[in-house]
Design a protein around this motif. Structure first.
Motif, PDB file in Angstrom:
ATOM      1  N   TRP A 114       0.845  -1.208   0.000  1.00 20.09           N
ATOM      2  CA  TRP A 114       0.000   0.000   0.000  1.00 20.09           C
ATOM      3  C   TRP A 114       0.873   1.247   0.000  1.00 20.09           C
ATOM      4  O   TRP A 114       1.121   1.826  -1.043  1.00 20.09           O
ATOM      5  CB  TRP A 114      -0.950  -0.057   1.197  1.00 20.09           C
ATOM      6  CG  TRP A 114      -1.950   1.060   1.325  1.00 20.09           C
ATOM      7  CD1 TRP A 114      -2.072   1.945   2.359  1.00 20.09           C
ATOM      8  CD2 TRP A 114      -2.991   1.417   0.400  1.00 20.09           C
ATOM      9  NE1 TRP A 114      -3.114   2.817   2.140  1.00 20.09           N
ATOM     10  CE2 TRP A 114      -3.688   2.515   0.956  1.00 20.09           C
ATOM     11  CE3 TRP A 114      -3.391   0.908  -0.834  1.00 20.09           C
ATOM     12  CZ2 TRP A 114      -4.771   3.116   0.290  1.00 20.09           C
ATOM     13  CZ3 TRP A 114      -4.467   1.521  -1.490  1.00 20.09           C
ATOM     14  CH2 TRP A 114      -5.152   2.609  -0.919  1.00 20.09           C
ATOM     15  N   VAL A 115       1.379   1.646   1.152  1.00 18.17           N
ATOM     16  CA  VAL A 115       2.248   2.822   1.212  1.00 18.17           C
ATOM     17  C   VAL A 115       3.690   2.376   0.986  1.00 18.17           C
ATOM     18  O   VAL A 115       4.515   2.303   1.912  1.00 18.17           O
ATOM     19  CB  VAL A 115       2.091   3.558   2.560  1.00 18.17           C
ATOM     20  CG1 VAL A 115       2.957   4.813   2.571  1.00 18.17           C
ATOM     21  CG2 VAL A 115       0.637   3.945   2.777  1.00 18.17           C
ATOM     22  N   VAL A 116       3.969   2.057  -0.249  1.00 15.70           N
ATOM     23  CA  VAL A 116       5.284   1.580  -0.683  1.00 15.70           C
ATOM     24  C   VAL A 116       5.564   2.190  -2.060  1.00 15.70           C
ATOM     25  O   VAL A 116       4.661   2.736  -2.703  1.00 15.70           O
ATOM     26  CB  VAL A 116       5.320   0.033  -0.763  1.00 15.70           C
ATOM     27  CG1 VAL A 116       5.210  -0.584   0.635  1.00 15.70           C
ATOM     28  CG2 VAL A 116       4.206  -0.504  -1.663  1.00 15.70           C
ATOM     29  N   PRO A 117       6.798   2.105  -2.531  1.00 17.60           N
ATOM     30  CA  PRO A 117       7.088   2.609  -3.890  1.00 17.60           C
ATOM     31  C   PRO A 117       6.165   1.975  -4.930  1.00 17.60           C
ATOM     32  O   PRO A 117       5.698   0.844  -4.753  1.00 17.60           O
ATOM     33  CB  PRO A 117       8.550   2.197  -4.098  1.00 17.60           C
ATOM     34  CG  PRO A 117       9.129   2.147  -2.721  1.00 17.60           C
ATOM     35  CD  PRO A 117       8.015   1.638  -1.848  1.00 17.60           C
ATOM     36  N   PHE A 118       5.955   2.694  -6.005  1.00 20.37           N
ATOM     37  CA  PHE A 118       5.010   2.263  -7.042  1.00 20.37           C
ATOM     38  C   PHE A 118       5.248   0.823  -7.481  1.00 20.37           C
ATOM     39  O   PHE A 118       4.310   0.031  -7.621  1.00 20.37           O
ATOM     40  CB  PHE A 118       5.098   3.203  -8.248  1.00 20.37           C
ATOM     41  CG  PHE A 118       4.317   2.731  -9.438  1.00 20.37           C
ATOM     42  CD1 PHE A 118       2.939   2.603  -9.383  1.00 20.37           C
ATOM     43  CD2 PHE A 118       4.969   2.399 -10.621  1.00 20.37           C
ATOM     44  CE1 PHE A 118       2.218   2.152 -10.480  1.00 20.37           C
ATOM     45  CE2 PHE A 118       4.255   1.949 -11.719  1.00 20.37           C
ATOM     46  CZ  PHE A 118       2.875   1.822 -11.645  1.00 20.37           C
ATOM     47  N   GLU A 119       6.515   0.454  -7.683  1.00 17.82           N
ATOM     48  CA  GLU A 119       6.832  -0.878  -8.182  1.00 17.82           C
ATOM     49  C   GLU A 119       6.445  -1.984  -7.191  1.00 17.82           C
ATOM     50  O   GLU A 119       6.326  -3.147  -7.575  1.00 17.82           O
ATOM     51  CB  GLU A 119       8.332  -0.972  -8.495  1.00 17.82           C
ATOM     52  CG  GLU A 119       8.781  -0.144  -9.690  1.00 17.82           C
ATOM     53  CD  GLU A 119       8.956   1.338  -9.349  1.00 17.82           C
ATOM     54  OE1 GLU A 119       9.222   2.127 -10.273  1.00 17.82           O
ATOM     55  OE2 GLU A 119       8.819   1.711  -8.154  1.00 17.82           O
ATOM     56  N   ASN A 180       1.335   7.900  -0.902  1.00 20.93           N
ATOM     57  CA  ASN A 180       0.173   8.226  -1.717  1.00 20.93           C
ATOM     58  C   ASN A 180      -0.024   7.126  -2.758  1.00 20.93           C
ATOM     59  O   ASN A 180       0.448   7.245  -3.881  1.00 20.93           O
ATOM     60  CB  ASN A 180       0.385   9.596  -2.387  1.00 20.93           C
ATOM     61  CG  ASN A 180      -0.906  10.184  -2.914  1.00 20.93           C
ATOM     62  OD1 ASN A 180      -1.551   9.598  -3.779  1.00 20.93           O
ATOM     63  ND2 ASN A 180      -1.269  11.335  -2.406  1.00 20.93           N
ATOM     64  N   PRO A 181      -0.729   6.040  -2.386  1.00 17.60           N
ATOM     65  CA  PRO A 181      -0.871   4.895  -3.292  1.00 17.60           C
ATOM     66  C   PRO A 181      -1.678   5.220  -4.551  1.00 17.60           C
ATOM     67  O   PRO A 181      -2.632   6.006  -4.514  1.00 17.60           O
ATOM     68  CB  PRO A 181      -1.617   3.861  -2.427  1.00 17.60           C
ATOM     69  CG  PRO A 181      -1.411   4.311  -1.019  1.00 17.60           C
ATOM     70  CD  PRO A 181      -1.337   5.804  -1.076  1.00 17.60           C
ATOM     71  N   ALA A 182      -1.315   4.577  -5.636  1.00 17.20           N
ATOM     72  CA  ALA A 182      -2.007   4.784  -6.914  1.00 17.20           C
ATOM     73  C   ALA A 182      -3.475   4.386  -6.823  1.00 17.20           C
ATOM     74  O   ALA A 182      -4.341   5.034  -7.417  1.00 17.20           O
ATOM     75  CB  ALA A 182      -1.310   3.985  -8.011  1.00 17.20           C
ATOM     76  N   ALA A 183      -3.782   3.324  -6.089  1.00 16.53           N
ATOM     77  CA  ALA A 183      -5.163   2.830  -6.010  1.00 16.53           C
ATOM     78  C   ALA A 183      -6.083   3.842  -5.351  1.00 16.53           C
ATOM     79  O   ALA A 183      -7.267   3.936  -5.701  1.00 16.53           O
ATOM     80  CB  ALA A 183      -5.208   1.508  -5.238  1.00 16.53           C
ATOM     81  N   TYR A 184      -5.549   4.588  -4.397  1.00 19.99           N
ATOM     82  CA  TYR A 184      -6.372   5.608  -3.743  1.00 19.99           C
ATOM     83  C   TYR A 184      -6.767   6.676  -4.758  1.00 19.99           C
ATOM     84  O   TYR A 184      -7.946   7.033  -4.885  1.00 19.99           O
ATOM     85  CB  TYR A 184      -5.600   6.237  -2.575  1.00 19.99           C
ATOM     86  CG  TYR A 184      -6.406   7.257  -1.805  1.00 19.99           C
ATOM     87  CD1 TYR A 184      -7.305   6.853  -0.819  1.00 19.99           C
ATOM     88  CD2 TYR A 184      -6.293   8.618  -2.068  1.00 19.99           C
ATOM     89  CE1 TYR A 184      -8.058   7.779  -0.111  1.00 19.99           C
ATOM     90  CE2 TYR A 184      -7.040   9.549  -1.369  1.00 19.99           C
ATOM     91  CZ  TYR A 184      -7.914   9.127  -0.386  1.00 19.99           C
ATOM     92  OH  TYR A 184      -8.674  10.040   0.301  1.00 19.99           O
ATOM     93  N   ALA A 185      -5.794   7.172  -5.500  1.00 19.25           N
ATOM     94  CA  ALA A 185      -6.068   8.216  -6.489  1.00 19.25           C
ATOM     95  C   ALA A 185      -7.004   7.727  -7.581  1.00 19.25           C
ATOM     96  O   ALA A 185      -7.961   8.412  -7.964  1.00 19.25           O
ATOM     97  CB  ALA A 185      -4.760   8.708  -7.098  1.00 19.25           C
ATOM     98  N   ALA A 186      -6.759   6.531  -8.088  1.00 16.46           N
ATOM     99  CA  ALA A 186      -7.577   6.005  -9.185  1.00 16.46           C
ATOM    100  C   ALA A 186      -9.019   5.778  -8.747  1.00 16.46           C
ATOM    101  O   ALA A 186      -9.962   6.107  -9.481  1.00 16.46           O
ATOM    102  CB  ALA A 186      -6.972   4.699  -9.696  1.00 16.46           C
TER     103      ALA A 186
END
Length: 272
Positions: A114-119, A180-186
């Motif tokens: 979750w709160v980790v680098p994008f990869e 700031n996880p991608a899934a939250y924004a999406a």
């Protein structure tokens, strides 16, 4: 046909006799919105997965505003549990006029990917976030729409985020455990678009609008708060009280001719 006599503001704001269903109702923002609607005369149905906090919130509301309050313990990741909401609300109140899709998947210290680098962000965690933040809002809107239509004054309020509109500045989080996880924004961006879609499909009986909060002060690390405040035109982080007006506006007849809108309540963060 003679024009209708304009109603006073107090009448437009009055929610007496109406019923609101609020998800994430035991959280900080959910409590503020539930209290706002109760103050305006509304009966409220509180939905949350935290039993202790839910009971506490319900008791506080009953004591403070002396309005009917019911609570339902629910896991919004469960499709089967969401399906049961219609029967539960019908049994408790026989009507629903307002749905506030406020619950948000924010994770915890035990959550991986979750709160980790994008990869390193995990697909399983992505799916959980989308299920709570977007799918549950779609599903509950669908499940409750028969009740919301009945009195032709239904109102759905979705709670998105500034990060459903703009990308993150990761420099804000440097030196902290925050991210700031991608899934939250999406998922939050999708919630804004489903707001627009539902607003035209459910009209004219149900209005659908969205509130997109900026950062709310929650004892975040001082470096983060300092950077965030410096980046915000109003030079402070948000507090729960800042969202009461938006909730009252979209829930009531104050916004009777407003649908499909996304209101940024962010201290000007997205105005730059």
């Amino acid at each position: 046909m003679a024009a209708e006599e304009p109603r006073p503001i107090s009448s437009l704001m009055d929610l007496s006799g109406r019923v609101a269903v609020i998800t994430g109702a035991a959280g900080h923002l959910g409590q503020a919105m539930a209290s706002t609607l109760s103050e305006l005369g509304c009966s409220v149905c509180l939905l949350d997965r935290n039993a202790e906090a839910l009971e506490k919130s319900a008791n506080q509301l009953r004591t403070k505003w002396n309005k009917p309050v019911e609570q339902l313990l629910i896991d919004l990741e469960s499709e089967d549990e969401r399906k049961n909401v219609l029967a539960w609300v019908t049994q408790k109140f026989g009507r629903a006029d307002i749905l506030v899709n406020n619950a948000g998947f924010v994770g915890d210290s035990a959550l991986t990917g979750w709160v980790v680098p994008f990869e390193e962000q995990e697909i399983g965690t992505w799916r959980r976030a989308v299920e709570v933040n977007l799918t549950a809002a779609f599903h509950l809107s669908q499940v409750l729409s028969p009740l919301l239509r009945i009195n032709s004054k239904g109102s759905i309020i979705n709670v998105s985020s500034i990060y459903g509109v703009v990308g993150p500045d990761l420099a804000l989080y440097q030196g902290t455990a925050m991210g700031n996880p991608a899934a939250y924004a999406a998922s939050k961006g999708g919630l804004i678009q489903i707001t627009r879609w539902l607003s035209t499909v459910l009209a004219p009986d149900i209005r659908v609008n969205c509130i997109s909060p900026g950062g709310i002060a929650r004892n975040q690390p001082e470096p983060f708060q300092e950077r965030y405040i410096e980046r915000t035109p109003m030079r402070r982080m948000g507090r729960e009280e800042d969202f009461k007006g938006a909730a009252a506006y979209f829930a009531s007849d104050l916004s009777a001719w407003v649908t499909g809108q996304n209101l940024m309540v962010d201290g000007g963060w997205t105005a730059w």
